[in-house]
Design an enzyme around this catalytic site. Structure first.
Site, PDB file in Angstrom:
ATOM      1  CG  ASP A   1      -2.068  -1.214   1.374  1.00  0.00           C
ATOM      2  OD1 ASP A   1      -2.352  -1.509   0.283  1.00  0.00           O
ATOM      3  OD2 ASP A   1      -2.208  -1.503   2.229  1.00  0.00           O
TER       4      ASP A   1
ATOM      5  CG  ASP B   1     -11.694  -1.953  -1.038  1.00  0.00           C
ATOM      6  OD1 ASP B   1     -11.124  -2.980  -1.132  1.00  0.00           O
ATOM      7  OD2 ASP B   1     -11.119  -0.719  -1.180  1.00  0.00           O
TER       8      ASP B   1
END
Length: 252
Positions: free
Chosen positions: A13, A132
């Site tokens: 990330d 998500d």
């Protein structure tokens, strides 16, 4: 490579050019330089690498292509890149920079035909749709913009739709489990794995080797994790030996 071998995918990330890690999508801490970390995973036996520019969509800017190029140069394993991809041109730019697959999340929701166009132009195997998902009263909803916006879309229906549109894989993150190290959301993962015929990459919650074994047994084709690998809590080689000893086919 064994077609049915389960894959281990570390995730970078990236925010402001650095690798970060948080819990439930917040509380981000610095975890290092993306190029150095990518090289380490390549050498340690990861099957693939995922690079997510986590603030690109929210900040409405393009993915950091120059960093992607540097990361791609260090790798001999497939690289998936996501974050800030809004058009076919963006996808072309990233594939030309050296990545093997792109991951669409917010853009796929806003413009589902982009999934179809990308699959037709570059092949389904290049197109990953990231979902998500967060628990709601009755189901799981899809969130976008780095988990900031609830789309109101049902995650199960959306997974079926993107597979029909031509996504080659689904990267499924449980926002409730993300960064908790309490295990993957088995119910969510097994249900989506059973609804679609494309591979499902499970993400969110890996804290032990047992968690990864559990998610493979429930139908996931790949397991994605970040902090357990970044902070060397689990070595990829040891993890693969453990999985293999427990009857899971992995690429050693």
């Amino acid at each position: 490579m064994n077609k049915f071998a389960k894959r281990i995918i570390p995730c970078l990330d990236v925010k402001d050019g650095r690798v970060v890690k948080g819990t439930n999508f917040v509380g981000l801490k610095d975890a290092g330089d993306p190029v150095e970390i990518a090289k380490r995973y390549n050498d340690e036996g990861a099957d693939e690498l995922c690079f997510l520019d986590i603030t690109a969509s929210h900040e409405e800017r393009d993915t950091i292509v120059h960093i992607v190029e540097k990361v791609a140069k260090t790798l001999f394993i497939p690289l998936t890149v996501g974050g800030g991809i809004r058009s076919i041109d963006d996808i072309s730019r990233l594939l030309n920079a050296g990545c093997d697959k792109i991951s669409l999340n917010s853009a796929a929701i806003k413009n589902p035909s982009l999934v179809e166009q990308a699959a037709n132009k570059f092949g389904s195997s290049c197109v990953v749709v990231a979902i998500d998902a967060k628990k709601t009263k009755n189901s799981h909803n899809v969130f976008i913009n780095g988990g900031r916006i609830d789309t109101g879309l049902d995650a199960y229906l959306w997974a079926k739709k993107v597979a029909q549109l031509g996504a080659g894989e689904i990267l499924l993150t449980s926002m409730d489990s993300d960064g908790t190290k309490a295990g993957f959301d088995i119910e969510l993962t097994s249900k989506i794995s059973s609804l679609v015929s494309v591979p499902v990459i499970a993400s969110g919650g890996a804290g032990s080797m047992e968690h990864i074994l559990d998610v493979f047994r429930c139908g996931a084709d790949a397991a994605l994790a970040a902090s357990i690998f970044h902070y060397k809590e689990i070595e990829i080689k040891a993890l693969k030996e453990y999985l293999s000893a427990n009857g899971i086919s992995v690429r050693v």
